[in-house]
Scaffold this motif. Structure first.
Motif, short mmCIF file in Angstrom:
data_model
loop_
_atom_site.label_atom_id
_atom_site.label_comp_id
_atom_site.label_asym_id
_atom_site.label_seq_id
_atom_site.Cartn_x
_atom_site.Cartn_y
_atom_site.Cartn_z
N ALA A 43 0.83 -1.21 0.00
CA ALA A 43 0.00 0.00 0.00
C ALA A 43 0.87 1.26 0.00
O ALA A 43 0.47 2.30 -0.52
N ASP A 55 -6.94 5.96 2.84
CA ASP A 55 -6.12 4.80 3.17
C ASP A 55 -6.91 3.91 4.13
O ASP A 55 -7.04 4.20 5.32
N SER A 103 -1.40 -6.55 3.83
CA SER A 103 -0.45 -6.57 4.96
C SER A 103 -1.11 -6.81 6.30
O SER A 103 -0.68 -7.67 7.06
N LYS A 104 -2.15 -6.03 6.61
CA LYS A 104 -2.64 -6.01 7.98
C LYS A 104 -3.72 -7.08 8.22
O LYS A 104 -3.64 -7.85 9.16
#
Ligand code: PLP
Length: 380
Positions: free
Chosen positions: A82, A183, A217-218
């Motif tokens: 990101a 975001d 990612s998270k």
């Protein structure tokens, strides 16, 4: 802080590390298996710079299913994380000298990314609840303002912006021509009654001007796999894709196939990780509530608590003789004396706070919070 933690660890000092910006879980099994299969099948070659169509479609499908956002696959760009998606968006959306509003506390990278794009980051302080205030945004707006960075659920505060505020910001952005870089990398990590909503879903006119950012990612614990996503109006995505094709070339081929498997099949594993985070979040918040010398809004998303230390400013630790004049001072004290590592708020534009990440085990969290409480009580 990272360098000092590493140095202490190398010296054999055991540190309780609450600095992590990444989940401590393994990626979903199906993603690992798809990655291995991709390697064995020789799929590690260049792909189209915008990403493989199947993954672009899977991201579009998930956005529609979970956020009510309607994009075609061609409006989705796959990127190597990101972070580069945001930077590439800024490179295209910001002209030299343009101002970009950054509600603060904010993720450390935003102001630097804006500068990389020859823009000027304009820090706009949030309210005491860490929510942006539209009147303050309007006050900061000038003829040169082109965009605003929004991040909900938020790093570092753990706050999830309520629908009413997002709608207000969205309508203000449409009325003033300010574009939003939204975001939403933590979008599926919310707890309790908090619900994530995209400003682009609340004010659909934003779909014509603004971009959505997400990634693996998270929510899927795939930080090192480097997979990010961007969605936006076709012409903007096309231009960002052109920049991407020169800057990074194609996104990681193996990770794209692993991500596709995860988006299609790892819903249950994602939810299991979210539940673990939720239980840690409750543990952390309950412990903090029993510490009258600090203030912390209930974290509702991401995996961070953002803790205010105003009440201890000017106090001294009798054991070490260290005086506390900021969140960074307290964090240093915790590291040097109690061997607990957090991140001082200065890096996030909030010097009287510090960030505690609960992306670690409940045992480590319990012991860390016990030490933090004891240190606070010892201050004179
Ligand atoms: C708010 C926010 N946005 C974006 C990122 C970058 O994520 P990625 O690993 O996909 O580059 C992070 C990572 O810490 C983050 O906290």
């Amino acid at each position: 802080m990272f360098a000092r933690v590493k140095q202490l660890a190398q010296e054999g000092v055991e540190i309780l590390d609450l600095t992590a910006g990444e989940p401590d879980f393994s990626p979903p099994k199906c993603a690992e298996e798809a990655g291995i299969k991709a390697i064995q099948n020789g799929a590690g070659r260049y792909t189209p710079a915008a990403g493989i169509l199947a993954l672009r479609q899977a991201v579009a499908d998930q956005l529609k299913r979970e956020q009510g956002l309607e994009y075609t696959a061609k409006q989705i760009l796959i990127t190597n994380g990101a972070k580069i998606a945001i930077t590439q968006a800024l490179l295209v959306m910001v002209e030299a000298g343009d101002e970009v509003l950054v509600p603060t506390p904010c993720w450390t990278s935003y102001p630097e990314m804006v500068k990389l794009a020859d823009g000027v980051p304009v820090i706009v302080p949030c309210g005491p609840d860490h929510l942006p205030i539209v009147a303050e945004l309007e006050k900061a707006r000038t003829g040169k303002t082109s965009a605003i960075m929004l991040n909900s659920p938020n790093n570092p505060t753990g706050v999830v912006y309520p629908e009413s505020i997002l709608r207000e910001i969205g309508e203000w952005a449409v009325a003033t021509g300010v574009r939003i870089i939204s975001d939403e990398i933590y979008c599926s990590l919310t707890y309790g009654d908090a619900k994530h909503v995209s400003p682009l879903a609340l004010v659909p006119e934003l779909m014509e001007t603004s971009v959505w950012i997400g990634g693996m990612s998270k929510a899927y614990a795939m930080t090192g796999w480097r997979m990010g996503f961007l969605a936006g109006p076709y012409d903007v995505v096309d231009r960002i894709g052109t920049v991407a094709s020169q800057l990074t070339g194609s996104p990681n081929a193996i990770s794209q196939l692993a991500s596709l498997a995860a988006l299609e099949n790892a819903g249950e594993e994602r939810e299991a990780m979210r539940k673990s985070f939720e239980s840690r979040c409750n543990l952390v918040y309950e412990a903090l509530q029993a510490m009258p010398l600090v203030d912390c809004p209930r974290p509702e998303g991401a995996f961070y608590a953002f803790i205010g230390v105003e009440k201890i400013l000017g106090k001294t630790d009798p054991e070490s003789g260290r005086a506390i004049h900021s969140g960074d001072d307290f964090v240093e004290l915790l590291l040097e004396v109690d061997r607990v590592a957090c991140i001082g708020g200065k890096a996030f534009g909030a010097p009287n706070c510090f960030r505690l990440s609960f992306a670690t085990s409940e045992d480590i969290l319990r012991e860390s919070l016990r030490r933090i409480a004891a240190r606070l009580n010892a201050l004179k």
